[in-house]
Design a protein around this motif. Structure first.
Motif, short mmCIF file in Angstrom:
data_model
loop_
_atom_site.label_atom_id
_atom_site.label_comp_id
_atom_site.label_asym_id
_atom_site.label_seq_id
_atom_site.Cartn_x
_atom_site.Cartn_y
_atom_site.Cartn_z
N SER A 7 0.72 -1.21 0.08
CA SER A 7 0.01 0.01 -0.11
C SER A 7 0.88 1.34 -0.11
O SER A 7 2.01 1.22 0.19
N GLY A 8 0.33 2.45 -0.18
CA GLY A 8 1.04 3.45 -0.07
C GLY A 8 1.47 4.50 -1.57
O GLY A 8 1.93 5.32 -1.50
N GLY A 9 1.03 3.77 -2.50
CA GLY A 9 1.54 4.34 -3.76
C GLY A 9 0.70 5.45 -4.28
O GLY A 9 -0.39 5.63 -3.66
N GLY A 10 0.93 6.20 -5.05
CA GLY A 10 -0.02 7.23 -5.84
C GLY A 10 0.88 8.15 -6.55
O GLY A 10 1.68 7.59 -7.02
N LEU A 11 0.09 9.34 -6.55
CA LEU A 11 0.90 10.29 -7.78
C LEU A 11 1.64 11.37 -6.76
O LEU A 11 0.92 11.81 -6.01
N VAL A 12 2.67 11.55 -7.39
CA VAL A 12 3.82 12.49 -6.65
C VAL A 12 4.28 13.37 -7.67
O VAL A 12 4.79 12.86 -8.88
N GLN A 13 4.63 14.41 -7.09
CA GLN A 13 5.28 15.46 -8.20
C GLN A 13 7.00 15.18 -8.12
O GLN A 13 7.05 14.56 -7.00
N PRO A 14 7.67 15.37 -9.01
CA PRO A 14 9.14 15.27 -8.98
C PRO A 14 9.76 15.98 -7.96
O PRO A 14 9.27 17.12 -7.55
N GLY A 15 10.88 15.42 -7.22
CA GLY A 15 11.25 15.90 -5.94
C GLY A 15 10.60 15.62 -4.55
O GLY A 15 10.96 15.66 -3.64
N GLY A 16 9.09 14.91 -4.77
CA GLY A 16 8.27 14.71 -3.85
C GLY A 16 8.83 13.36 -2.90
O GLY A 16 9.82 12.61 -3.34
N SER A 17 8.06 12.92 -1.93
CA SER A 17 8.44 11.89 -1.09
C SER A 17 7.05 10.88 -1.18
O SER A 17 5.85 11.24 -1.14
N LEU A 18 7.39 9.60 -0.93
CA LEU A 18 6.11 8.72 -0.60
C LEU A 18 6.76 7.48 0.22
O LEU A 18 8.04 7.07 0.20
N ARG A 19 5.91 6.77 1.10
CA ARG A 19 6.40 5.69 1.82
C ARG A 19 5.21 4.68 1.42
O ARG A 19 4.11 4.75 1.66
N LEU A 20 6.09 3.72 1.06
CA LEU A 20 5.47 2.42 0.63
C LEU A 20 5.38 1.43 1.80
O LEU A 20 6.35 1.47 2.58
N SER A 21 4.24 0.58 1.99
CA SER A 21 4.22 -0.28 3.10
C SER A 21 3.96 -1.48 2.44
O SER A 21 3.27 -1.62 1.70
N CYS A 22 4.46 -2.98 3.11
CA CYS A 22 4.11 -4.00 3.03
C CYS A 22 3.77 -5.01 3.94
O CYS A 22 4.74 -4.98 4.78
N THR A 23 2.54 -5.45 4.12
CA THR A 23 2.15 -6.17 5.36
C THR A 23 2.28 -7.42 5.19
O THR A 23 1.72 -7.97 3.91
N CYS A 24 2.93 -8.02 5.81
CA CYS A 24 3.25 -9.63 5.88
C CYS A 24 2.35 -10.51 6.99
O CYS A 24 2.28 -10.11 8.08
N SER A 25 1.78 -11.65 6.38
CA SER A 25 0.83 -12.26 7.29
C SER A 25 1.51 -13.85 6.86
O SER A 25 1.84 -14.09 5.81
N GLY A 26 0.87 -14.79 7.49
CA GLY A 26 1.13 -16.28 7.48
C GLY A 26 2.42 -16.63 8.10
O GLY A 26 2.49 -17.81 8.29
#
Length: 123
Positions: A7-26
């Protein structure tokens, strides 16, 4: 069996920041090594970053070194990818990859995959 959900993807302008997450189960995240890969349309899948078992070591591709940071919260069973100074060429679907026997890398992929999350860098 390990299930991964990004989760955490999206549209961002050049020079911007994003944080992706990956939840693990099992399986507890502390028992697996995990990595992020990405794939842009018409291009091959590319290794981005990895986190070794328990997060003791990390590795990055040259294209993201000093801009991206991989981290994990084993208590939350979640892997993160903090992305800064994003560039249009970072536009891709980002995938979480994990394995309980090997550390995923540009030479070896792990057994388990998430469904991916789209990151688009555009003005």
């Amino acid at each position: 069996q390990v299930q991964l959900v990004e989760s955490g993807g999206g549209l961002v302008q050049p020079g911007g920041s994003l944080r992706l997450s990956c939840t693990c189960s099992g399986r507890n995240l502390v028992t697996v090594a995990a990595a992020w890969f990405r794939q842009a349309p018409g291009k091959e899948r590319e290794f981005v970053a990895s986190s070794s078992f328990s997060g003791a070591g990390t590795d990055y591709s040259d294209s993201v070194k000093d801009r991206f940071t991989i981290a994990r919260d084993n208590g939350k069973n979640t892997l993160y990818l903090q992305m800064t100074n994003l560039k249009p060429e970072d536009t891709s679907v980002y995938y979480c990859n994990a394995d309980h026997s090997i550390i995923p890398s540009d030479a070896r992929i792990g057994l388990y995959w998430g469904q991916g999350t789209q990151v688009t860098v555009s003005s």
